[in-house]
Scaffold this active site. Structure first.
Site, mmCIF file in Angstrom:
data_model
loop_
_atom_site.group_PDB
_atom_site.id
_atom_site.type_symbol
_atom_site.label_atom_id
_atom_site.label_comp_id
_atom_site.label_asym_id
_atom_site.label_seq_id
_atom_site.Cartn_x
_atom_site.Cartn_y
_atom_site.Cartn_z
ATOM 1 N N LYS A 228 0.806 -1.216 0.000
ATOM 2 C CA LYS A 228 0.000 0.000 0.000
ATOM 3 C C LYS A 228 0.848 1.279 0.000
ATOM 4 O O LYS A 228 0.362 2.355 -0.342
ATOM 5 C CB LYS A 228 -0.961 -0.012 1.193
ATOM 6 C CG LYS A 228 -2.018 -1.108 1.077
ATOM 7 C CD LYS A 228 -2.641 -1.060 -0.285
ATOM 8 C CE LYS A 228 -3.845 -1.953 -0.513
ATOM 9 N NZ LYS A 228 -3.922 -3.242 0.058
ATOM 10 N N HIS A 247 -6.893 0.010 -6.508
ATOM 11 C CA HIS A 247 -6.985 -1.026 -5.477
ATOM 12 C C HIS A 247 -7.944 -2.102 -6.022
ATOM 13 O O HIS A 247 -9.093 -2.179 -5.602
ATOM 14 C CB HIS A 247 -7.534 -0.371 -4.203
ATOM 15 C CG HIS A 247 -7.456 -1.228 -2.980
ATOM 16 N ND1 HIS A 247 -8.207 -0.977 -1.854
ATOM 17 C CD2 HIS A 247 -6.727 -2.328 -2.697
ATOM 18 C CE1 HIS A 247 -7.934 -1.875 -0.928
ATOM 19 N NE2 HIS A 247 -7.046 -2.712 -1.419
ATOM 20 N N CYS A 272 -13.838 -6.951 2.072
ATOM 21 C CA CYS A 272 -15.210 -6.873 1.571
ATOM 22 C C CYS A 272 -15.426 -7.769 0.355
ATOM 23 O O CYS A 272 -16.241 -7.473 -0.515
ATOM 24 C CB CYS A 272 -15.555 -5.429 1.210
ATOM 25 S SG CYS A 272 -15.621 -4.367 2.653
ATOM 26 N N ASP A 289 -5.350 -7.647 -5.502
ATOM 27 C CA ASP A 289 -5.283 -6.427 -4.676
ATOM 28 C C ASP A 289 -4.982 -5.137 -5.432
ATOM 29 O O ASP A 289 -5.643 -4.144 -5.185
ATOM 30 C CB ASP A 289 -4.257 -6.630 -3.560
ATOM 31 C CG ASP A 289 -4.465 -5.672 -2.397
ATOM 32 O OD1 ASP A 289 -5.619 -5.304 -2.123
ATOM 33 O OD2 ASP A 289 -3.476 -5.280 -1.753
ATOM 34 N N ASN A 386 -7.967 -9.924 11.346
ATOM 35 C CA ASN A 386 -7.159 -9.530 10.192
ATOM 36 C C ASN A 386 -5.924 -10.435 10.046
ATOM 37 O O ASN A 386 -4.924 -10.044 9.467
ATOM 38 C CB ASN A 386 -6.745 -8.062 10.317
ATOM 39 C CG ASN A 386 -6.240 -7.472 9.004
ATOM 40 O OD1 ASN A 386 -6.693 -7.856 7.921
ATOM 41 N ND2 ASN A 386 -5.286 -6.554 9.082
ATOM 42 N N ALA A 387 -6.015 -11.638 10.640
ATOM 43 C CA ALA A 387 -4.937 -12.625 10.438
ATOM 44 C C ALA A 387 -4.872 -12.942 8.943
ATOM 45 O O ALA A 387 -5.892 -12.893 8.253
ATOM 46 C CB ALA A 387 -5.224 -13.883 11.237
#
Ligand code: SPV
Ligand code: MN
Length: 623
Positions: A228, A247, A272, A289, A386-387
């Site tokens: 990011k 993204h 999402c 991604d 968020n693993a």
């Protein structure tokens, strides 16, 4: 090269560095090592041996440990470092720089002073790794060069899995300055090898100089430069040139029995449904991604995945919903788990579909036992929401044959979807490219565990990119309008929503996305009619009924259709109001406002005309 710097390198590193024949590369490494004061600097090439060196160092340093299944390792981030820290991520701004109001900024001089002070001595006693990568396939006009300087072998190991090696590409730069630099230090580590001073975590983006500085963190969304952090620099570059950095996933849709493939890109906010859309059973994945899009000589939009791997959310990956990923996670291959529970060398995660989760083990809080509480008295779940898992795309059976193609794939459909419980239908086709840009800009979503902060808060997230758009929002949206205008063959655009609820329950099952995508694919090929509404063209019941039966072997009822595809006039008008508030401080192009105005007028007049809050799809005309 000064003697002092040269002393920090072994002869192999020195040779590799000199062979690049790039003074800018040498100067930067010299500058940052002088500042960060590592015990040693290792410059790595792209051979198997160099890749193994990093993997071994990740284990030797204790940042990763091995698991039972061959090739698998686990890494833990600190308890307060488990997601992207949007608050601590800032763009360094100069006097005349204009940015969206939603982006955190800091004066460039002040910011540099702060971050360089934090980096001063940050690598003390550690080994500094220097790696070269290609953002995108090598030998491609899409791709950019990136240098990573880090004291975290976990970061370099992640990048070796997620990105293409770029040492040769750097050689081809022939001494030019055309590359991004990512400087990262995890800072001081505690006995569990996690960052100690998370309160001093900073991620500063310098678009002026093509650099990102990141310190006192390990979570990949904060530390891995090429992810990011590079997306932000690429967005800046793309918006000052003529392409798009998005993204977005890229996937190939393969309608059964039709022997053809249609490529889609899709923007969804973190957590999402982006990865699971890229992984819909029976389809093929190019990326999950980040995509760069450019226009080719024939006027088609083409996209490449800038990555070659997945840093995917592991929660809810189970044999039923994600059979391919589940298989990849449970058989031997090189793979890093992060922030799962480990007991006896076996990883466990939330929603994995097992009911034998151990009552103790090691997780992101250190030693873990059932009902363990943190210092604030909050019960610690066995694994974090968020693993993640980090693996190469080539490990997957459904990887698209073109995933490494330097020319990318021709994009014929673009998807925009958010986590929206009460407004949008599962899928609607934009009425034009411009309307599609509007639908993308109007994307709203509820916050998730992928960023630090409260979850479930609805916010506007244009093109799922709001955290990364380091240019004025108006410029970013104008660039989308003009990109489409320059295309001879415009992709169709779809607004999607997997999260619509009715009476408190989701109206979709997870696998239904396969029907939506195949409907969009068929529309692009001219195979389905639709009903035309102000919010876009919606599927006809009969087509969905057939698709549900043929693709999922399931009956689809008219009642479900009506619940899912009714146009919620009042809710849509409320959404427009929220958007107006959101965008009013931004310098949006006129075109954007006129599409919004038209949409509002049409919805209002329907409301007035019918006296209804919600209209069923049967109210509208088929086209
Ligand atoms: C996301 O949050 O959108 C991700 C993971 O893809 S991160 O690396 O944190 O950005
Ligand atoms: Mn993402």
């Amino acid at each position: 090269m000064s003697d002092k710097f040269s002393d920090l390198l072994d002869s192999l590193s020195r040779t590799k560095l000199e062979a690049l024949e790039n003074i800018h590369v040498i100067e930067q490494i010299e500058y940052f090592t002088k500042l960060c004061k590592p015990a040693k600097v290792t410059v790595l090439g792209e051979g198997e041996e160099d890749i193994r060196y990093v993997r071994d160092l990740a284990l030797k340093s204790g940042e990763e440990t091995t698991l039972k299944i061959r090739g698998q390792t686990v890494h833990f981030d600190g308890y307060y470092d488990l997601a992207r820290d949007v608050g601590a991520t800032k763009v360094l701004t100069t006097k005349n720089m204009r940015l969206s109001k939603r982006i955190n900024t800091i004066d460039r001089d002040d910011g540099l002073k702060e971050i360089l002070t934090l980096l001063d001595g940050a690598m003390g006693g550690k080994e500094c790794l220097v790696k070269f990568y290609s953002l995108g396939p090598t030998n491609s006009r899409f791709s950019l060069c990136a240098m990573q300087i880090t004291d975290s072998p976990y970061v370099a190991h992640s990048e070796d899995i997620l990105y293409r090696q770029g040492y040769s590409q750097f050689k081809r730069l022939k001494g030019s300055k055309e590359f991004f630099t990512f400087i990262h230090s995890a800072g001081e580590l505690n006995e569990n090898r996690v960052t100690k001073n998370v309160h001093l975590r900073r991620i500063y983006i310098d678009v002026v100089d093509g650099k990102v500085y990141s310190v006192n963190n390990q979570y990949a969304g904060n530390s891995v430069g090429l992810k990011k952090l590079a997306l932000r620099l690429a967005i800046h570059k793309a918006n000052h040139e003529d392409w798009l950095a998005e993204h977005m996933l890229i996937m190939g849709a393969h309608p059964p029995g039709k022997n053809r493939v249609t490529y889609f890109t899709g923007a969804f906010p973190s957590a999402c449904g982006k990865t699971s859309t890229a992984m819909i059973p029976g389809q093929s994945i190019v990326g999950d991604d980040i995509a760069y899009l450019r226009i080719d000589d024939e006027g088609y939009a083409r996209a490449v995945n800038i990555e070659q791997g997945i840093f995917g959310i592991i929660q809810d990956v189970n044999p039923i919903d994600d059979p391919l990923i589940y298989k990849a996670l449970t058989t031997p291959r090189e793979l890093i788990f992060s922030n799962v529970l480990v007991a006896d060398g076996i990883p466990y995660w939330l929603g994995m579909g097992r009911d034998d989760i151990p009552e103790k083990g090691v997780n992101f809080s250190g030693e873990w036992w059932k009902e363990k509480r943190d210092s604030e008295g909050k019960e610690i779940p066995f694994a974090h929401g968020n693993a993640r898992y980090t693996m190469r795309l080539s490990e997957l059976e459904n990887v698209d044959p073109k995933y490494n193609d330097p020319e990318g794939v021709v994009v014929e459909g673009i998807l925009y979807g958010g986590r929206d419980s009460d407004t949008n239908v599962p899928i609607a086709e934009a009425l034009s490219w411009e309307h599609g840009v509007y639908l993308g800009a109007a994307l709203e979503s509820e916050t998730t565990t992928a960023t630090i902060g409260k979850t479930g808060v609805r916010r506007c997230d244009p093109m799922a990119n709001i955290d990364f758009v380091v240019v004025p929002l108006g410029l970013y949206i104008s660039n989308h309008f003009s990109f489409g205008r320059r295309l001879k063959h415009k992709p169709r655009v779809y607004a999607m929503n997997y999260f619509l609820k009715h009476e408190g329950r989701y109206t979709n099952s997870k696998l239904d996305k396969k029907v939506w995508i195949l409907w969009a694919e068929g529309r692009i090929r001219g195979e389905y009619d639709a009903v035309k509404t102000p919010i876009g063209c919606l599927p006809l019941f009969n087509d969905l009924e057939t698709l549900f039966r043929e693709v999922l072997g399931r009956e689809y009822s008219e009642k479900d259709y009506e619940i899912q595809f009714s146009v919620r006039l009042t809710k849509q008008l409320e959404k427009i109001e929220r958007m107006e508030n959101f965008f009013k401080d931004e310098e949006m192009p006129e075109e954007f406002w006129s599409i919004m105005k038209k949409q509002r007028e049409e919805l209002m007049s329907l409301k007035l005309e019918t006296g209804e809050e919600v209209l069923p799809p049967s109210f509208f005309q088929a086209v």
